[in-house]
Each structure stands twice: as structure tokens, then as C-alpha cells.
Design a protein around this motif. Structure first.
Motif, short mmCIF file in Angstrom:
data_model
loop_
_atom_site.label_atom_id
_atom_site.label_comp_id
_atom_site.label_asym_id
_atom_site.label_seq_id
_atom_site.Cartn_x
_atom_site.Cartn_y
_atom_site.Cartn_z
N UNK A 2 5.54 -4.52 -10.93
CA UNK A 2 6.55 -3.61 -10.42
C UNK A 2 5.99 -2.79 -9.25
N UNK A 3 6.90 -2.18 -8.50
CA UNK A 3 6.47 -1.37 -7.34
C UNK A 3 5.52 -0.27 -7.78
N UNK A 4 5.80 0.40 -8.90
CA UNK A 4 4.93 1.49 -9.34
C UNK A 4 3.58 0.94 -9.84
N UNK A 5 3.59 -0.24 -10.46
CA UNK A 5 2.33 -0.87 -10.89
C UNK A 5 1.50 -1.26 -9.68
N UNK A 6 2.16 -1.79 -8.68
CA UNK A 6 1.46 -2.18 -7.46
C UNK A 6 0.87 -0.95 -6.78
N UNK A 7 1.62 0.13 -6.72
CA UNK A 7 1.13 1.37 -6.11
C UNK A 7 -0.06 1.92 -6.89
N UNK A 8 0.00 1.85 -8.21
CA UNK A 8 -1.11 2.29 -9.06
C UNK A 8 -2.37 1.49 -8.72
N UNK A 9 -2.26 0.18 -8.62
CA UNK A 9 -3.41 -0.66 -8.31
C UNK A 9 -3.95 -0.43 -6.91
N UNK A 10 -3.06 -0.24 -5.95
CA UNK A 10 -3.51 0.07 -4.59
C UNK A 10 -4.25 1.40 -4.55
N UNK A 11 -3.74 2.37 -5.29
CA UNK A 11 -4.39 3.68 -5.37
C UNK A 11 -5.76 3.55 -6.01
N UNK A 12 -5.83 2.79 -7.09
CA UNK A 12 -7.12 2.57 -7.77
C UNK A 12 -8.13 1.92 -6.82
N UNK A 13 -7.69 0.95 -6.06
CA UNK A 13 -8.57 0.29 -5.10
C UNK A 13 -9.06 1.26 -4.04
N UNK A 14 -8.15 2.02 -3.48
CA UNK A 14 -8.52 2.99 -2.44
C UNK A 14 -9.51 4.02 -2.98
N UNK A 15 -9.25 4.55 -4.17
CA UNK A 15 -10.14 5.55 -4.77
C UNK A 15 -11.51 4.97 -5.06
N UNK A 16 -11.53 3.75 -5.62
CA UNK A 16 -12.81 3.11 -5.93
C UNK A 16 -13.64 2.94 -4.67
N UNK A 17 -13.04 2.44 -3.64
CA UNK A 17 -13.78 2.20 -2.40
C UNK A 17 -14.28 3.51 -1.78
N UNK A 18 -13.44 4.51 -1.75
CA UNK A 18 -13.82 5.79 -1.15
C UNK A 18 -14.91 6.48 -1.97
N UNK A 19 -14.75 6.50 -3.29
CA UNK A 19 -15.74 7.19 -4.12
C UNK A 19 -17.07 6.45 -4.12
N UNK A 20 -17.03 5.12 -4.09
CA UNK A 20 -18.27 4.35 -4.06
C UNK A 20 -19.04 4.63 -2.77
N UNK A 21 -18.35 4.62 -1.65
CA UNK A 21 -19.02 4.87 -0.37
C UNK A 21 -19.54 6.30 -0.29
N UNK A 22 -18.76 7.26 -0.77
CA UNK A 22 -19.20 8.64 -0.76
C UNK A 22 -20.41 8.83 -1.67
N UNK A 23 -20.34 8.27 -2.87
CA UNK A 23 -21.46 8.40 -3.81
C UNK A 23 -22.74 7.81 -3.23
N UNK A 24 -22.62 6.68 -2.57
CA UNK A 24 -23.79 6.04 -1.96
C UNK A 24 -24.41 6.95 -0.90
N UNK A 25 -23.57 7.58 -0.08
CA UNK A 25 -24.09 8.49 0.95
C UNK A 25 -24.74 9.71 0.33
#
Length: 146
Positions: A2-25
Motif C-alpha cells: 500500500x501507499x502508506x507501507x511504501x512510504x514507511x519503507x522509503x522512510x526506513x531506507x532514508x533513515x538507515x542511510x543517513x544514520x549510518x553515514x552520520x554514525x560513521x563520521x
């Protein structure tokens, strides 16, 4: 999906990528260059929660007890923690942070906060954007504190 499920997964992906890069720095900024992330995490846990058994530390950090024993051994050799017999059960050992260990944690936190503040300053965020980041950090703490 569903649209809301897709948005949830896109949000999870964005957060994972951003937090991983920030944590590494941020991990690059530490008070003791030879200290591993696992060792620093144990020191931070002891500073925040006080004396703990090896088992309690292992559970908190989600590692096996033998791995935690090895981590604590290294910290003890460097003078960052001390082991003391448990008052109620002499077979158990409590691990406590030393003053030197506390200084390492405090200095690492200071360096990481300063690095992040510098990164934010370079982007010249507005106060409204900074407030959004603070709100987002509170939401992320809800995820990590469960």
C-alpha cells in the motif's frame, strides 16, 4: 504494498542511510584512538548506568558473555575499568568505570558533539530546521530506546 507501507519503507531506507553515514563520521572522533567502538560503548554504559556484571553488560550490548569478558579484559588492562567481587555473591564480579575511563567517555562525547555542531554550522540551518532535527532526534530515540 500500500501507499502508506511504501512510504514507511522509503522512510526506513532514508533513515538507515543517513544514520549510518552520520554514525560513521562521528565514530572517527574519539579521545583514545586505540579504543574500539565496543569498548567505548561499554564505558558509556558504565558511566550512564553504573556498575554492572559481565552478564548485564553483555545483555545490554547484545553480545555473548565471552565477548564481553574479552572487551572488559582490554579495558581493565588500560585502566579504564576495575572488577570487584559482588557483595552478595562472591562468584560474581562487578565491573565499574574508573576516573580515567570516565574522562575518555566525556572527552569523546565532547569531540563528537563539537564535530556534529561544526557540520550543522557549515550547512547554515535556520532555527526552524534545527528544531525539526531536534524533533526528529526525539522520535529516533523512541525507536532506539525500545
Amino acid at each position: 504494498m500500500s501507499a502508506s507501507e511504501e512510504f514507511l519503507h522509503l522512510t526506513a531506507t532514508d533513515l538507515r542511510m543517513a544514520t549510518f553515514r552520520l554514525a560513521r563520521r562521528l565514530r572517527s572522533a574519539r579521545a583514545a584512538d586505540a579504543m574500539s567502538d565496543a569498548q567505548l560503548a561499554v564505558l558509556a554504559t558504565l558511566r550512564m548506568h553504573g556498575r554492572r556484571t559481565i552478564s548485564a553488560l553483555a545483555e545490554h550490548e547484545r553480545v555473548a558473555a565471552p565477548s564481553m569478558t574479552s572487551t572488559v579484559d582490554g579495558l581493565e588492562k588500560q585502566g579504564f575499568v576495575v572488577r570487584t567481587p559482588d557483595e552478595d555473591d562472591r562468584r560474581r564480579v562487578q565491573v565499574d568505570i574508573t576516573e580515567t575511563g570516565t574522562e575518555i567517555v566525556v572527552e569523546t562525547i565532547r569531540r563528537r558533539d563539537e564535530l556534529l555542531a561544526d557540520m550543522l554550522r557549515e550547512l547554515d540551518y535556520t532555527e526552524e530546521e534545527l528544531e525539526t532535527l531536534r524533533t526528529a532526534s526525539a522520535l529516533m530515540r523512541r525507536v532506539t530506546d525500545r
